[in-house]
Enzyme design. Structure first.
Site, PDB file in Angstrom:
ATOM      1  N   CYS A  48       0.827  -1.415   0.117  1.00  0.00           N
ATOM      2  CA  CYS A  48       0.015  -0.039   0.109  1.00  0.00           C
ATOM      3  C   CYS A  48       0.870   1.080  -0.081  1.00  0.00           C
ATOM      4  CB  CYS A  48      -0.912   0.068   1.072  1.00  0.00           C
ATOM      5  SG  CYS A  48      -2.156   1.513   1.288  1.00  0.00           S
ATOM      6  N   ASP A  55      -0.527  -5.496   0.419  1.00  0.00           N
ATOM      7  CA  ASP A  55      -1.710  -5.913  -0.072  1.00  0.00           C
ATOM      8  C   ASP A  55      -1.523  -7.224  -0.868  1.00  0.00           C
ATOM      9  OD1 ASP A  55      -3.472  -3.734   0.777  1.00  0.00           O
ATOM     10  OD2 ASP A  55      -2.379  -2.404  -0.865  1.00  0.00           O
TER      11      ASP A  55
END
Length: 135
Positions: A48, A55
């Protein structure tokens, strides 16, 4: 410098190959026939750009090849190159699609990036290129 220290300073084979991230394609064996290829990559990771947290996503690629077909090991290694990349979900999906389109010039291509929920938010980004032909 000991041999252990020398080995530790050299990138590992997988790290070198991932860093290269070259999308290799081969000639479409049946360019006269419309057909679709489906590829699922269940272990996509990136970071992120706002929090730095990892992620995770499942990438689902569906495409109708043009003159070239994407080589499977090459796409796996290309996708792995995003592991330490700080990038938004939306930019990741769009950049991956753009790179794949440049590499293989498909008739039609769709990429779905289905990200694992984080903070009670589930994101799916779907991007496409070209016009889908009947098979």
């Amino acid at each position: 410098m000991s041999s252990t220290e020398a080995q530790a300073s050299k990138p590992l084979y997988g790290e070198r190959v991932i860093a290269e991230g070259e999308l290799i394609c081969f000639d479409n064996p049946r360019p006269e026939r419309p057909y679709e290829i489906s590829i699922e990559l269940p272990e996509f990771t990136c970071q992120c750009p706002f929090s730095g947290y990892p992620d995770f996503a499942v990438l689902r690629l569906l495409y109708q090849p043009g003159p070239r077909v994407i080589e499977l090991k090459a796409i796996k290694l290309y996708v792995n190159s995003y592991r330490n990349c700080s990038i938004s979900h939306e930019e990741a999906a769009n950049k991956i699609l753009d790179d794949l389109v440049v590499a293989c010039d498909p008739v039609w291509m769709q990429l779905e990036a289905d990200f694992n929920p984080r903070g009670n938010v589930h994101t799916v980004v779907r991007v496409s290129h070209g016009s889908r032909q009947p098979c």
